[in-house]
Enzyme design. Structure first.
Site, PDB file in Angstrom:
ATOM      1  N   GLY A  99       0.825  -1.208   0.000  1.00 16.16           N
ATOM      2  CA  GLY A  99       0.000   0.000   0.000  1.00 16.16           C
ATOM      3  C   GLY A  99       0.851   1.246   0.000  1.00 16.16           C
ATOM      4  N   GLY A 157       2.522   5.707   4.591  1.00 17.06           N
ATOM      5  CA  GLY A 157       2.018   6.887   5.275  1.00 17.06           C
ATOM      6  C   GLY A 157       3.149   7.785   5.751  1.00 17.06           C
ATOM      7  CG  ASP A 182     -10.244  -2.081  19.506  1.00 19.64           C
ATOM      8  OD1 ASP A 182      -9.721  -1.005  19.872  1.00 19.64           O
ATOM      9  OD2 ASP A 182     -10.533  -2.994  20.294  1.00 19.64           O
TER      10      ASP A 182
END
Length: 589
Positions: A330, A333, A384
């Site tokens: 991905g 970040g 969570d």
């Protein structure tokens, strides 16, 4: 007469006994308060005190740390415990503690509490040795033999209608069912229409129903399983308050995916009053075999036990696998470095040392926002997290690329000790398929369902007073059930803190052609009209989004949600499809 002296070994034994009892007293106090808050869920449900229900769910999360702190303070004061561990004393303490747990109803929780107290008192280098319960010391298999947590019903003897009636009448409530006969008829009809035709009932077919309802938000749930020989079929009956002095059955959930979603890691914790949580977890584990014990303990509000079970499961997986920890797929970040293990369905997230522009948050802010999500109602749309300090990973199981990434981006969080890398602070989440990558391989129907789910996620989070902040697809993931979940929290804000605005009309032609906005923009200003410019470039995504979620591009829609929140109106967010509600299926009868 000379004062009587106590032999050193005898003194160690006496201190060990007192220390063990002090720790157990701390745990018993914790669980007593935990149960008091949990038991009051019934009263809050019956009185429709939804704000208090949300507050209680948040308050209960903080209990554990408070009680551990109290216990460690008492041990430090009364026994003068220092930074160094007296190995002989603590061997004796642990043995004495095990003895105290012989007939205890929550031994596994008490062991975890012991571990927490020990590791709060002393340095982390003692985490994984014989001083603590790395593995459980006592079995919890038959704890409920004297006081069973579930009742059994036999439809083949009593008849299905009378059995269903008995189950509803056993629901502990001072409120009557608004129409018991109707609810029984609907349940029986639903069972016969959906499952009975495909079942060959065995002689000893029966239903097992947990005695304690599961409370969460505005609902109570009757949880059970049908046992037909070797086959176990889960079922859940949601019960709602009509807010007019009565309750009613909203639906019957029998699909495994629906029930797994009810117990999802993206939902708030249930309130379940039980003296033997291990027995409840054993029951749930049999009806939900895809859930591990860590998931189930966490789902009933015992997240510290969930962490212990997760850690044990991870150690077991490391011992029985050979693949390596690697950089997660991905878009990377700017705030977190994320890694995973292909054979293990979780990701590990470490806060970077430095956040490049345009990020304007710091480490403390990131931790605070993750804590907000932990304490908040996640409405099935926010993952969570398990938060760990000083987690150890074998160096041999880390790829060179990941090691280089960790050292370059979050070196201040690392320590190398022998053959292990110690990560001082990290978060662990269930691994999802990032939505931006999912769109690259999804079919047209899958894309449509995912973009509809994406819009639903934004709306449901907003109704719970959460604005995602960064709406890029890379910050959302898709579960194995196709559900869209948000998992990147560094830019979340409360809805009530945002200022949703329409883009002002340009004053002149120059305004309209200018590269920069001709109007002022404050830090918390949001212009929903702009969402389309980066979310809806792909025509295959734009069409279903505009059909189902055009209102998300209108500032007034967001303002209306804000108004509901400020006036205390809690919108209904069902943990199952609205089309499964009896009122949708059968209409008003």
């Amino acid at each position: 007469m000379a004062a009587r002296t106590v032999e050193p070994d005898r003194m160690t034994e006496l201190n060990a006994r007192r220390i063990a009892q002090t720790i157990l007293d701390g745990f018993n106090r914790h669980y007593r308060i935990f149960l008091e808050i949990t038991a009051a869920a019934r009263e809050r449900f019956e009185s429709c005190d939804w704000p208090a229900q949300r507050q209680a769910a948040s308050d209960r999360i903080n209990l554990y740390t408070q009680r551990v702190s109290e216990a460690t303070d008492r041990l430090s004061t009364e026994f003068g415990l220092k930074d160094e561990v007296d190995e002989e004393l603590w061997r004796e303490v642990k043995l004495r503690y095990i003895g105290l747990l012989y007939e205890h109803k929550q031994p596994e929780l008490a062991e975890t509490f012991y571990n927490s107290v020990f590791t709060y008192l002393f340095h982390r280098r003692y985490y994984n040795n014989d001083n603590i319960f790395v593995r459980p010391g006592l079995s919890t298999e038959y704890l409920d033999d004297d006081d069973p947590v579930y009742d059994s019903y036999y439809p083949t003897s009593a008849g299905l209608t009378e059995t269903v009636r008995s189950i509803l009448q056993a629901f502990p409530s001072s409120l009557p069912f608004e129409n018991l006969r109707r609810d029984v008829r609907r349940l029986v009809r639903h069972v016969k229409m959906t499952r009975m035709p495909e079942l060959e009932l065995r002689r000893h077919f029966h239903l097992q129903v947990l005695r304690a309802p599961f409370y969460r938000n505005k609902a109570a749930y009757i949880v059970g399983r049908a046992v037909n020989g070797p086959e176990v079929m889960p079922f859940v009956i949601p019960v709602l308050n009509n807010e007019r002095g009565g309750v009613y059955v909203d639906t019957l959930l029998m699909d495994g995916d629906d029930i797994a979603n009810l117990f999802s890691f993206a939902r708030a914790y249930f309130m379940v009053e039980t003296n033997t949580p291990a027995a409840v977890v054993h029951f749930l584990n049999r009806m939900l075999p895809t859930k591990i014990k860590s998931d189930l303990y966490t789902s009933i509000g015992l997240q510290k036990q969930g962490k212990s079970e997760f850690y044990r499961d991870f150690l077991h997986h490391l011992a029985h696998s050979t693949d390596q920890l690697e950089i997660a797929p991905g878009v990377k970040g700017m705030v977190m470095t994320v890694f995973t293990m292909p054979s293990y369905p979780y990701v590990f997230k470490v806060i970077n040392d430095y956040f490049p522009p345009p990020k304007e948050v710091d480490r403390a802010t990131v931790k605070r926002k993750y804590q907000i999500v932990k304490m908040h109602d996640r409405v099935g749309r926010m993952a969570d997290t398990l938060e760990y300090s000083h987690a150890a990973f074998p160096t041999s199981r880390i790829t060179d690329a990941l090691m280089a990434e960790l050292k370059a981006k979050c070196g201040s969080s690392l320590a190398i000790e022998g053959d292990k890398v110690i990560v001082r602070h990290l978060y662990i989440e269930r691994r999802l398929d990032p939505l931006n990558l999912y769109f690259q391989h999804a079919s047209e129907d899958q894309k449509e369902n995912a973009v509809i789910g994406f819009g639903n996620a934004l709306k449901e989070m907003a109704a719970a007073n959460i604005f995602a902040g960064d709406l890029l697809y890379k910050n959302f993931g898709v579960t194995r059930h196709g559900r869209v979940i948000f998992y990147d929290y560094d830019e979340i804000e409360f809805m009530t803190d945002m200022n949703f605005r329409h883009i002002p009309e340009p004053r002149t032609f120059e305004d309209e052609m200018a590269a920069e906005p001709w109007y002022s923009v404050a830090p918390n200003d949001v212009f929903p009209e702009e969402f389309a410019s980066f979310l809806l470039i792909d025509p295959e995504l734009r069409k279903p989004f505009m059909q189902h979620h055009r209102d998300l591009l209108d500032a007034d829609h967001w303002k209306n949600i804000q108004q509901d929140i400020r006036e205390g109106r809690q919108r209904d967010v069902f943990p199952y499809a609205v089309t499964k509600r009896f009122r949708y299926i059968y209409g008003e009868e």
